[in-house]
Motif scaffolding. Structure first.
Motif, PDB file in Angstrom:
ATOM      1  N   UNK A   1     -31.260  15.993   4.079  1.00 39.77           N
ATOM      2  CA  UNK A   1     -31.085  17.003   5.131  1.00 39.77           C
ATOM      3  C   UNK A   1     -32.182  16.905   6.187  1.00 39.77           C
ATOM      4  N   UNK A   2     -33.396  16.490   5.781  1.00 42.68           N
ATOM      5  CA  UNK A   2     -34.484  16.290   6.746  1.00 42.68           C
ATOM      6  C   UNK A   2     -34.173  15.108   7.659  1.00 42.68           C
ATOM      7  N   UNK A   3     -33.652  14.046   7.068  1.00 42.10           N
ATOM      8  CA  UNK A   3     -33.284  12.869   7.861  1.00 42.10           C
ATOM      9  C   UNK A   3     -32.161  13.192   8.841  1.00 42.10           C
ATOM     10  N   UNK A   4     -31.196  13.975   8.395  1.00 38.53           N
ATOM     11  CA  UNK A   4     -30.080  14.366   9.261  1.00 38.53           C
ATOM     12  C   UNK A   4     -30.587  15.153  10.468  1.00 38.53           C
ATOM     13  N   UNK A   5     -31.534  16.056  10.213  1.00 40.98           N
ATOM     14  CA  UNK A   5     -32.114  16.840  11.317  1.00 40.98           C
ATOM     15  C   UNK A   5     -32.869  15.943  12.280  1.00 40.98           C
ATOM     16  N   UNK A   6     -33.641  15.000  11.739  1.00 41.86           N
ATOM     17  CA  UNK A   6     -34.375  14.052  12.588  1.00 41.86           C
ATOM     18  C   UNK A   6     -33.418  13.216  13.437  1.00 41.86           C
ATOM     19  N   UNK A   7     -32.365  12.716  12.808  1.00 38.73           N
ATOM     20  CA  UNK A   7     -31.404  11.862  13.517  1.00 38.73           C
ATOM     21  C   UNK A   7     -30.679  12.630  14.616  1.00 38.73           C
ATOM     22  N   UNK A   8     -30.238  13.836  14.293  1.00 37.69           N
ATOM     23  CA  UNK A   8     -29.511  14.638  15.295  1.00 37.69           C
ATOM     24  C   UNK A   8     -30.411  14.988  16.474  1.00 37.69           C
TER      25      UNK A   8
END
Length: 390
Positions: A373-380
């Motif tokens: 979920x942290x990676x998803x936030x970073x990517x978005x």
């Protein structure tokens, strides 16, 4: 080739169950015994029948349920113990009585207030009692690890002459160093004139963290049976870990030994034993721990992603584990970050990853592990900023 087979004697249901809080009921014992048979162990030590009605019933029911493996029951060097063990085993297709007595001076003097001569007589007598009920009798020389070798050899020669078909050489307190335990087995091989009439068995405890190493040293020096437990459960610091010795022998094919254990079942049975006995497996446990195939250091991750064999000597599938994991922490590098993004479906370029890396490190410094979920936030967030700039 058969002479190079190492027999696996599983004592999860007896020695493993002695761990505080790990008591099993009969149904649980039968379920685990069936799984152990499916795993491919040769001997299942089902319990200590004289110790309680519940243990007697468990040995009795397991004897009815198991078709291929030898079922073993423990006893002391006491006639009543042996008679009760034999009765509990009456339905077993391959029954074994495991009887014996302490042979170190610590046991002879402090535990039994006896003499070496008297202990030798009791050792021979218990084997003779057991042979009245079965041809498969295993004798244990408790605390053999601290028993003087010349006396130990005298006892072992006498019990084999009395009819013991397996002789168990326990390092009961986990005291021995590997070379000492190996030398003890070698001494018996070279100084017990009838040793070829019995199988030598290793039963090592883990008080100094040496149970697996000692068992392997025993095999190298002539033992052909290893007594062990799933997840290394057992008294105090535990017994030899079944999964460890099996995979040591499988990995080191140059030693020339093999077992009949189906290694792909090791992780599933580890989880089952952990759940049934309510005893968690430490994450860094070899072979079956949650982190056994996890990589978090950037240097390790980069090497692993280029070639798994740089940091993994076992394929996770070989032991029934989930696939290897790349765990993202502040120690992780760009290649691991790019890999995780790719696994999530993002097609970032090398420049994109370079741009994302500083943001990733800020998150990583604030958390022990960077989750999906942290990676998803970073990517978005990165994609929004990229679109905005464009």
């Amino acid at each position: 080739m058969a002479e190079n087979k190492i027999f696996i004697f599983d004592t999860t249901l007896r020695d493993g169950e002695q761990v505080p809080g790990c008591k099993l009921n009969t149904n649980e014992k039968v379920e685990l015994a069936l799984e152990l048979e499916s795993l491919g162990v040769d001997i299942i030590e089902a319990g200590f029948p004289i110790s309680s009605p519940g243990d007697y019933e468990s040995v009795n029911q397991i004897s009815k349920s198991i078709k291929d493996a030898t079922i073993c029951a423990l006893s002391r060097a006491v006639q009543k113990d042996i008679e009760v063990a034999a009765e509990a085993l009456r339905y077993a297709k391959r029954p074994r009585i495991h009887t014996g007595i302490g042979t170190s001076d610590f046991h002879i003097k402090s535990k039994f207030n006896s003499t070496r001569e008297e202990i030798l007589e009791r050792a021979v007598q218990c084997v003779k009692w057991a042979r009245r009920f079965t041809d498969d009798v295993e004798f244990y020389a408790e605390d053999a690890g601290r028993t003087e070798n010349e006396y130990l050899a005298k006892v072992i020669e006498a019990v084999i002459a009395a009819g013991a078909t397996t002789v168990n050489i326990p390092d009961t307190t986990g005291y021995c160093l590997p070379h000492q335990y190996g030398e003890k087995i070698a001494y018996l091989v070279n100084n017990v004139k009838n040793i070829d009439n019995a199988i030598i068995s290793c039963h090592c405890h883990n008080d100094l963290g040496l149970a697996t190493a000692n068992s392997i040293a025993g095999v190298i020096n002539g033992a052909r049976q290893i007594e062990c437990t799933i997840n290394g459960l057992g008294e105090r610091a535990g017994n030899t870990s079944l999964e460890e010795v099996v995979m040591v022998l499988k990995q080191h094919k140059n030693l020339g030994y093999f077992t009949d254990v189906k290694s792909q079942k090791l992780n599933p049975i580890s989880r089952l034993v952990s759940e049934t006995m309510r005893m968690p497996v430490q994450p860094n446990k070899a072979i079956v721990g949650a982190n056994a195939f996890s990589h978090s250091s950037g240097i390790h991750q980069d090497g692993f992603l280029k070639d798994a064999q740089t940091y993994e000597i076992i394929n996770p599938e070989e032991v029934g584990a989930e696939q290897s994991k790349i765990i993202l922490t502040a120690r992780s590098g760009r290649s691991a970050l790019a890999y995780r993004f790719q696994k999530m479906g993002f097609q970032f370029t090398r420049n994109d990853v370079d741009s994302l890396y500083d943001s990733f490190l800020k998150v990583a410094d604030a958390k022990k592990e960077v989750k999906e979920e942290d990676l998803l936030e970073l990517a978005n967030q990165y994609q929004k900023e990229t679109v905005s700039v464009a």
